[in-house]
Design an enzyme around this catalytic site. Structure first.
Site, PDB file in Angstrom:
ATOM      1  N   SER A 176       0.828  -1.199   0.000  1.00 27.41           N
ATOM      2  CA  SER A 176       0.000   0.000   0.000  1.00 27.41           C
ATOM      3  C   SER A 176       0.864   1.251   0.000  1.00 27.41           C
ATOM      4  O   SER A 176       1.695   1.412  -0.894  1.00 27.41           O
ATOM      5  CB  SER A 176      -0.946  -0.060   1.207  1.00 27.41           C
TER       6      SER A 176
ATOM      7  N   LYS B 289     -21.435  17.589   8.125  1.00 27.88           N
ATOM      8  CA  LYS B 289     -20.386  17.866   9.110  1.00 27.88           C
ATOM      9  C   LYS B 289     -20.013  16.634   9.936  1.00 27.88           C
ATOM     10  O   LYS B 289     -18.890  16.482  10.375  1.00 27.88           O
ATOM     11  CB  LYS B 289     -20.840  19.012  10.039  1.00 27.88           C
TER      12      LYS B 289
END
Lengths: 317, 166
Positions: free
Chosen positions: A132, A184
């Site tokens: 990764s 949010k």
């Protein structure tokens, strides 16, 4: 003679001098300690002609604070090491000793960019894992070496997280939602993710995946489409990665040294092992199991409020 | 051995004399340097290696001269110079001897009645590695080797002598 002899003071024994030396030695150590507080970055830079920079553990921005020591690879420290090696005229090349499953997005990119900015020839030496984000960093070097069974590849992005809304419901705990914008609190572990939020997150992850593929394609001189086919997140063993063109050679430290010796036309290789010097607290803390700490830390960071920080999932690669 | 001037009755054309007193003082000085290296300088070795890519104290001094070092290197160098100065001043004023001189049986005495602190300070100013004192690094040994009295210029200026007592 008489005048001179009168000046010879009482003869002092060795005790006086020993006490004096102890005092001077102590004062020197105190001053050295005070200076190091201000200027020492705690990283050891021994002499040599090839710098070896370790990238071990999860890749993050800064080391974990607190009592428990983390085996995380700090991008702040690694970049300092790269810049130091770059400025050191005695250092002709850099080996990145990689043993990492990946890490956070931005710190990974920071390290990769620092490697690309460096003027020194570099090589990646992947040990057990270079997957990764760690593979992204390896791909930024001039040549990648891995063991035949190294875990590498895993080109992709992950943003999964634990969601506890069901558990809260079971115990009649409610989540009081107070937000200024509808997205949010997206990614909050205390509520179900809406389909809109999922789409936004997936979009973010897809964009990051695109950057990842683009970087690998450019670094490895491969077609974007070819890399994209490999970017399923799958881990490839070292020998597979070589066949796929993701790494250059199967080998270990000696092979990397031999490569740099030929590439840089050096008569011999003297490794300068750069490393972070552990403080006493960190050394004491490292007796604890770091894996357990990381798992607990991951769960804890999902549950605990972070104040002003947005409560979105941690995105890794 | 007393404190009278040397009278070796050598041919006038001989420019220098290196006698046992010069050798003794030199050995005493190197003993002191070893002690200083171990006690005062070694705590800074690792720190200096981190601050300076070249990685040694002698190379650090070269970089100091070229004003290329980080400020911390100047602070460390100044501290070491002060500590070395205090070592010689303190030991010579209180006991009349540094450790090297004690081992070699040498004493610092004054030409006047008593050895004063100002005399000891004056004779040891040559330790500081900056102008004008650094000039004495050449002149002092030169005076010892090429003058009849075998004294450093700093000895003459401070009205002190180094003698050996049997």
């Amino acid at each position: 003679m008489k005048k001179t002899q009168s000046q010879i003071k009482q003869k002092y024994g060795w005790g006086f001098f020993i006490v004096l030396l102890i005092t001077f030695g102590f004062l020197s150590m105190i001053f050295a300690g005070i200076v190091s507080l201000f200027v020492d970055d705690g990283i050891s830079y021994p002499s040599g002609n090839i710098a070896m920079i370790p990238i071990k553990g999860m890749i993050m921005s800064d080391p974990a604070s607190g009592f428990i020591s983390s085996a995380a690879a700090s991008s702040t420290e690694i970049i300092k090491m790269i810049e130091k090696a770059d400025k050191d005229a005695a250092i002709k090349g850099i080996i990145f000793e990689i043993d990492s499953p990946g890490g956070m997005v931005v710190p990974t990119d920071e390290i990769a960019l620092a490697i690309k900015r460096s003027n020194k020839t570099s090589a990646a030496w992947i040990r057990s894992a270079g997957a990764s984000g760690a593979y992204w960093i390896a791909a930024s070097t001039d040549r990648i070496f891995a063991h035949r069974m190294s875990a590498t590849g895993s080109i992709g992005v992950i943003g999964s997280y634990l969601q506890f809304s069901g558990l809260l419901d079971k115990y009649n705990v409610t989540y009081e939602r107070l937000v200024s914008g509808k997205y949010k609190d997206m990614g909050s572990p205390y509520k179900d993710m809406t389909s809109e939020e999922r789409e936004i997150f997936q979009n973010l992850i897809d964009k990051m995946r695109h950057f990842f593929i683009e970087e690998i394609a450019e670094s490895r001189n491969m077609d974007y489409d070819d890399v994209e086919k490999l970017a399923t997140g799958q881990i490839y063993l070292g020998y597979e990665a070589k066949e796929l063109g993701l790494i250059d050679e199967i080998g270990g430290k000696e092979e990397v040294k031999e490569y740099l010796k030929k590439e840089l036309n050096l008569s011999e290789i003297e490794i300068a092992q750069y490393k972070k010097e552990k403080s006493l607290i960190a050394m004491l803390g490292s007796v604890f199991n770091d894996n357990s700490f990381q798992i607990g830390r991951g769960i804890g960071s999902s549950i605990a409020s972070k104040g002003a920080e947005p409560d979105y999932p941690m995105i890794w690669w | 051995m007393d404190d009278t001037d040397l009278n070796l009755n050598l041919p006038k054309q001989r420019a220098s004399v290196i006698n046992s007193e010069f050798v003794r003082r030199t050995i005493a000085f190197f003993i002191d340097l070893l002690i200083i290296q171990f006690v005062i300088i070694s705590p800074f070795r690792e720190l200096l290696r981190r601050l300076i890519p070249a990685g040694s104290f002698s190379k650090a001094y070269s970089m100091l001269s070229a004003s290329q070092s980080p400020p911390a290197v100047y602070a460390i160098s100044f501290f070491i110079a002060v500590m070395i100065f205090l070592y010689f001043t303190f030991t010579e004023y209180i006991t009349g001897q540094s450790i090297g001189k004690k081992i070699m049986g040498l004493y610092v005495v004054s030409e006047t009645e008593r050895l004063s602190l100002s005399q000891v300070i004056l004779r040891n100013l040559a330790i500081f590695p900056f102008f004008p004192f650094i000039v004495l690094w050449i002149i002092d040994p030169g005076f010892m080797m090429f003058t009849k009295t075998q004294r450093r210029l700093s000895d003459i200026i401070s009205k002190t002598k180094v003698i050996r007592l049997e």
